[in-house]
Design a protein around this motif. Structure first.
Motif, PDB file in Angstrom:
ATOM      1  N   TRP A   1      -5.458  -6.555 -14.736  1.00 47.87           N
ATOM      2  CA  TRP A   1      -6.131  -6.536 -13.443  1.00 47.87           C
ATOM      3  C   TRP A   1      -5.171  -6.168 -12.314  1.00 47.87           C
ATOM      4  O   TRP A   1      -5.586  -5.554 -11.322  1.00 47.87           O
ATOM      5  CB  TRP A   1      -6.791  -7.889 -13.180  1.00 47.87           C
ATOM      6  N   ALA A   2      -3.907  -6.514 -12.450  1.00 48.71           N
ATOM      7  CA  ALA A   2      -2.926  -6.108 -11.439  1.00 48.71           C
ATOM      8  C   ALA A   2      -2.743  -4.591 -11.436  1.00 48.71           C
ATOM      9  O   ALA A   2      -2.596  -3.971 -10.379  1.00 48.71           O
ATOM     10  CB  ALA A   2      -1.590  -6.798 -11.686  1.00 48.71           C
ATOM     11  N   TRP A   3      -2.766  -3.980 -12.623  1.00 50.28           N
ATOM     12  CA  TRP A   3      -2.572  -2.528 -12.710  1.00 50.28           C
ATOM     13  C   TRP A   3      -3.749  -1.750 -12.139  1.00 50.28           C
ATOM     14  O   TRP A   3      -3.591  -0.589 -11.730  1.00 50.28           O
ATOM     15  CB  TRP A   3      -2.312  -2.108 -14.152  1.00 50.28           C
ATOM     16  N   VAL A   4      -4.943  -2.341 -12.114  1.00 50.63           N
ATOM     17  CA  VAL A   4      -6.084  -1.640 -11.519  1.00 50.63           C
ATOM     18  C   VAL A   4      -6.432  -2.195 -10.136  1.00 50.63           C
ATOM     19  O   VAL A   4      -7.356  -1.698  -9.493  1.00 50.63           O
ATOM     20  CB  VAL A   4      -7.322  -1.715 -12.442  1.00 50.63           C
ATOM     21  N   GLY A   5      -5.715  -3.218  -9.702  1.00 50.56           N
ATOM     22  CA  GLY A   5      -5.986  -3.816  -8.402  1.00 50.56           C
ATOM     23  C   GLY A   5      -4.790  -3.782  -7.474  1.00 50.56           C
ATOM     24  O   GLY A   5      -4.594  -2.837  -6.711  1.00 50.56           O
ATOM     25  N   ALA A   6      -3.958  -4.822  -7.550  1.00 50.15           N
ATOM     26  CA  ALA A   6      -2.881  -4.996  -6.566  1.00 50.15           C
ATOM     27  C   ALA A   6      -1.845  -3.875  -6.614  1.00 50.15           C
ATOM     28  O   ALA A   6      -1.354  -3.429  -5.560  1.00 50.15           O
ATOM     29  CB  ALA A   6      -2.202  -6.342  -6.785  1.00 50.15           C
ATOM     30  N   ILE A   7      -1.479  -3.409  -7.806  1.00 50.81           N
ATOM     31  CA  ILE A   7      -0.394  -2.415  -7.896  1.00 50.81           C
ATOM     32  C   ILE A   7      -0.773  -1.094  -7.232  1.00 50.81           C
ATOM     33  O   ILE A   7      -0.029  -0.592  -6.387  1.00 50.81           O
ATOM     34  CB  ILE A   7       0.048  -2.233  -9.360  1.00 50.81           C
ATOM     35  N   PRO A   8      -1.928  -0.487  -7.556  1.00 53.63           N
ATOM     36  CA  PRO A   8      -2.274   0.736  -6.824  1.00 53.63           C
ATOM     37  C   PRO A   8      -2.590   0.479  -5.350  1.00 53.63           C
ATOM     38  O   PRO A   8      -2.335   1.337  -4.500  1.00 53.63           O
ATOM     39  CB  PRO A   8      -3.500   1.271  -7.577  1.00 53.63           C
ATOM     40  N   HIS A   9      -3.126  -0.705  -5.041  1.00 57.17           N
ATOM     41  CA  HIS A   9      -3.487  -0.989  -3.644  1.00 57.17           C
ATOM     42  C   HIS A   9      -2.242  -1.078  -2.768  1.00 57.17           C
ATOM     43  O   HIS A   9      -2.244  -0.619  -1.626  1.00 57.17           O
ATOM     44  CB  HIS A   9      -4.282  -2.287  -3.574  1.00 57.17           C
ATOM     45  N   TRP A  10      -1.198  -1.699  -3.288  1.00 58.63           N
ATOM     46  CA  TRP A  10       0.036  -1.866  -2.527  1.00 58.63           C
ATOM     47  C   TRP A  10       1.088  -0.813  -2.869  1.00 58.63           C
ATOM     48  O   TRP A  10       2.206  -0.894  -2.357  1.00 58.63           O
ATOM     49  CB  TRP A  10       0.644  -3.244  -2.799  1.00 58.63           C
ATOM     50  N   LEU A  11       0.736   0.146  -3.721  1.00 62.94           N
ATOM     51  CA  LEU A  11       1.732   1.114  -4.228  1.00 62.94           C
ATOM     52  C   LEU A  11       2.938   0.350  -4.761  1.00 62.94           C
ATOM     53  O   LEU A  11       4.072   0.558  -4.335  1.00 62.94           O
ATOM     54  CB  LEU A  11       2.149   2.094  -3.126  1.00 62.94           C
ATOM     55  N   TYR A  12       2.674  -0.512  -5.738  1.00 62.60           N
ATOM     56  CA  TYR A  12       3.655  -1.498  -6.168  1.00 62.60           C
ATOM     57  C   TYR A  12       4.382  -1.204  -7.477  1.00 62.60           C
ATOM     58  O   TYR A  12       4.997  -2.108  -8.038  1.00 62.60           O
ATOM     59  CB  TYR A  12       2.961  -2.859  -6.293  1.00 62.60           C
ATOM     60  N   PRO A  13       4.313   0.017  -8.032  1.00 57.43           N
ATOM     61  CA  PRO A  13       5.120   0.256  -9.240  1.00 57.43           C
ATOM     62  C   PRO A  13       6.585  -0.047  -8.969  1.00 57.43           C
ATOM     63  O   PRO A  13       7.119   0.296  -7.905  1.00 57.43           O
ATOM     64  CB  PRO A  13       4.906   1.743  -9.523  1.00 57.43           C
ATOM     65  N   SER A  14       7.239  -0.708  -9.911  1.00 53.48           N
ATOM     66  CA  SER A  14       8.614  -1.161  -9.682  1.00 53.48           C
ATOM     67  C   SER A  14       9.560  -0.007  -9.382  1.00 53.48           C
ATOM     68  O   SER A  14      10.540  -0.184  -8.656  1.00 53.48           O
ATOM     69  CB  SER A  14       9.119  -1.949 -10.899  1.00 53.48           C
ATOM     70  N   LEU A  15       9.259   1.184  -9.921  1.00 58.78           N
ATOM     71  CA  LEU A  15      10.119   2.333  -9.672  1.00 58.78           C
ATOM     72  C   LEU A  15      10.224   2.642  -8.184  1.00 58.78           C
ATOM     73  O   LEU A  15      11.283   3.052  -7.693  1.00 58.78           O
ATOM     74  CB  LEU A  15       9.583   3.557 -10.430  1.00 58.78           C
ATOM     75  N   LEU A  16       9.129   2.427  -7.446  1.00 59.76           N
ATOM     76  CA  LEU A  16       9.133   2.626  -5.998  1.00 59.76           C
ATOM     77  C   LEU A  16       9.479   1.338  -5.266  1.00 59.76           C
ATOM     78  O   LEU A  16      10.262   1.355  -4.313  1.00 59.76           O
ATOM     79  CB  LEU A  16       7.757   3.134  -5.539  1.00 59.76           C
TER      80      LEU A  16
END
Length: 516
Positions: free
Chosen positions: A208-223
Motif C-alpha cells: 500500500w505504501a508503493w501505491v500510496g505514500a511513495i508516489p504521492h510524496w515522491l519517496y523512492p529512497s534513490l531520490l
C-alpha cells in the motif's frame, strides 16, 4: 478592412501562449498530477507504515538487575532518564537539559555509541561501540510475536538508506534490519543504541505504501536520500502543477458559452472542460497546499519550541538514579519493561511500563502518583510561567485523532502567554505536542485544506467514504481526461513511422480546433 491593432495582436499572442503552455504542461506534468490524485485516494485509508505502539511496549524484556549494575558518573544536570533492557543488556538513557541523549551499558557503565566509522572514536573515549545484533535480537522476536508473527528472523545488516527508514530519526547511525520468513513478510528495524523498534513493515503495508505514500510524496529512497534534491523536485513539480491548473481554469472560463452550448467542445474535451470548471478550484487548492507542505522559502517551517515548554521539566535530583535503584531492590515483585524518570515543575515522577504493557505514573518509591490538573497548574506557577491549564477529554482544533493517528486522552493543554500550546499526557505528564504560530498557520493554511479535515465530522470514516472520496475521484477524472487529451495530441503529432505530421496535411477534429 482595417488591420488589427497592435494591442489586439498582442492579446491574441498571449492567449495563444496560454493555450500552448496549458497543453504542454498537461502533457509533461499531467502524469504527475494523475499520480498524485490516484495515490491520494489510497492514502485516505492507508498511511505510511509505522510500528505498532502496543507491540513496541512489549518488545523490551523485563528489567533485570540481578547483577549489580555499574552506574556511570553523571556530571551534568539531566531532564530525564530511562531504564530498560536492550535484549539482555541493561541500559540507562539520559537526556540533558540541552536535549543531548546518551545510552549507557549498565554492565560496565560505558557509553553505547556509534563506532569510529560512523563519526565517533570509541577507543579514545573509552566507550563501547554499538550493541551487537545478537544483543537486540530478542527485542525483535518479542515485537514480532506481539504482532502475531511467528516466523524466523534473519539479520540483514545495519541499514541507513533502506526505503522504509528514510524519514526515521537517527538513521545516520544506522538501524539493524531483521527479516521474517513468515507469510506476513515482516521487516523490522531496531536501534543499535537502545534496542527500540524504530520501524516495522509487512508485505501488505509495503504494497500500500508503493501505491500510496511513495508516489504521492515522491519517496523512492534513490531520490529521498538526497534531501535537498528531493525537496527541490517536489517544489518544482507542484509549482508547475499550480501553473497548469490556473491556466486550465482561465481557459475554461474563457471558453464557457462561446458556442451554441455551454461548452464548444465535444466528447472527452467536453468532460475535461466542464469537470475542470466544477472541480478545478478543489484541484488548485490541493496542489497549492501540497506545494506549501514543502515550506518553500521557509514559509511556515517548523521551529524550535519556545523555552518555557522545556523549562516546565526541571532538572532531576542528583540522587534520583540511586533512589530508583533502591526502590527496585525493595520491591523485587515489581516488574517493568521500561522505567522513565522526569520532573514536572520540580516534582520528580516515574512512568513505568509494566510486564503486561500497561503504563503507570509512580513516585520515586514506586507508589501510584496520578497526575491532576491542580498538580499541572502548580508546576506552571512554580516554574514562574504564565499559562492557562485546561483538561481535555476529547479532540480540540490541533490535538485530534484520525484514521491513521490515535490520540490518547485525557490530556492537559497548557497555553502560554505567547499563545503557544503545550499538550501533556494526562496519565504520565510527559509532553505530547507543541503548537506554536507556525504550527497553527500550517494547520489552517496547509494541512486543513489539503487533508480536508477541518471539522471532527470530516474525519469520520463514513464521511471520508461518501464525501471526500467522491470529490477526490472527480478531481482525478479532470486530470485523467486531460492526460488522455495530451496523449492523443502526442500520437497525432507523430506519423506511423515516428516522424511528425505536417499539420497542413491533416485536419484536426472540430473539438481540437478550439485548442489551436
Amino acid at each position: 478592412m482595417a488591420a488589427p491593432s497592435s494591442s489586439l495582436k498582442r492579446r491574441k499572442r498571449i492567449v495563444r501562449l496560454a493555450f500552448l503552455m496549458h497543453r504542454w504542461l498537461g502533457i509533461t506534468v499531467g502524469t504527475m498530477m494523475i499520480l498524485w490524485c490516484l495515490s491520494g485516494m489510497v492514502m485516505l485509508w492507508q498511511a505510511w507504515p509505522v510500528p505498532d505502539p502496543a507491540a513496541s511496549r512489549m518488545a523490551h524484556g523485563v528489567i533485570d538487575l540481578r547483577i549489580a549494575p555499574v552506574f556511570p558518573r553523571l556530571h551534568e544536570a539531566y531532564r530525564s532518564f530511562r531504564l530498560t533492557m536492550a535484549g539482555r543488556v541493561p541500559l540507562l538513557q539520559t537526556v540533558t537539559l540541552q536535549g543531548l541523549t546518551t545510552s549507557h551499558d549498565l554492565r560496565d557503565g560505558r557509553i553505547v555509541m556509534a563506532s569510529s566509522g560512523a563519526g565517533s572514536d570509541a577507543r579514545d573515549t573509552g566507550s563501547s561501540s554499538l550493541l551487537s545484533p545478537d544483543d537486540v535480537l530478542d527485542d525483535a522476536r518479542r515485537y514480532a510475536l506481539a504482532t502475531g508473527d511467528q516466523g524466523v528472523l534473519t539479520f540483514r545488516g545495519i541499514k541507513r538508506d533502506d526505503q522504509w527508514i528514510m524519514n526515521t530519526k537517527g538513521r545516520e547511525t544506522g538501524f539493524y534490519r531483521y527479516d521474517s520468513d513468515s507469510t506476513s513478510g515482516s521487516i523490522l528495524y531496531l536501534s543499535p543504541l537502545t534496542g527500540d523498534v524504530v520501524q516495522a513493515t509487512t508485505r501488505q503495508s509495503r504494497f500500500w505504501a508503493w501505491v500510496g505514500a511513495i508516489p504521492h510524496w515522491l519517496y523512492p529512497s534513490l531520490l529521498r536520500r538526497h534531501a535537498q534534491l528531493w525537496s527541490n523536485v517536489l517544489i518544482v513539480l507542484s509549482g508547475a502543477g499550480i501553473v497548469l491548473t490556473l491556466l486550465g481554469l482561465w481557459i475554461g472560463w474563457r471558453r464557457l458559452n462561446t458556442g451554441r452550448h455551454i461548452s464548444p467542445y465535444r466528447h472527452i474535451h467536453y468532460l475535461h472542460h466542464i469537470a475542470g470548471l466544477a472541480f478545478g478550484p478543489l484541484l488548485l487548492s490541493w496542489i497549492v497546499t501540497g506545494f506549501l507542505t514543502m515550506n518553500p522559502g521557509g514559509f511556515l517551517a517548523r521551529r524550535d519550541a519556545p523555552d518555557w515548554t522545556t523549562k516546565l521539566y526541571t532538572a532531576l535530583p542528583d540522587d534520583m538514579p540511586d533512589t530508583v535503584m533502591a526502590s527496585l531492590s525493595a520491591h523485587p515483585d515489581r516488574h517493568f519493561r521500561d522505567l522513565r524518570a522526569a520532573s514536572l515543575g520540580g516534582h520528580p515522577f516515574l512512568v513505568g511500563t509494566n510486564a503486561d504493557g500497561t503504563t503507570q505514573r509512580l513516585n520515586s518509591h514506586l507508589d501510584p502518583f496520578p497526575l491532576t490538573q491542580n498538580a499541572v497548574e502548580a508546576a506552571v506557577r512554580e516554574t514562574g510561567l504564565q499559562g492557562v491549564v485546561t483538561k481535555l477529554e476529547r479532540d480540540d482544533r490541533f490535538y485530534f485523532s484520525t484514521r491513521h493517528v490515535t490520540r490518547s486522552f485525557p490530556v492537559y493543554r497548557v497555553t502560554g502567554s505567547d499563545g503557544v500550546q503545550l499538550y501533556l499526557d494526562g496519565q504520565s505528564g510527559l509532553p505530547l505536542l507543541v503548537v506554536d504560530g507556525a504550527a497553527r498557520g500550517s494547520r489552517w493554511i496547509i494541512y486543513g485544506p489539503h487533508d480536508f479535515d477541518f471539522f471532527p465530522w470530516l474525519r469520520l470514516p463514513l464521511t471520508r467514504l461518501i464525501l471526500v472520496f467522491p470529490v477526490l475521484l472527480s478531481v482525478t477524472l479532470v486530470s485523467l481526461a486531460g492526460g488522455v487529451i495530451g496523449l492523443r495530441r502526442l500520437i497525432r503529432r507523430r506519423g506511423p513511422s515516428g516522424t511528425r505530421h505536417n499539420r497542413k496535411a491533416t485536419t484536426p477534429p472540430a473539438g481540437d480546433k478550439k485548442h489551436s
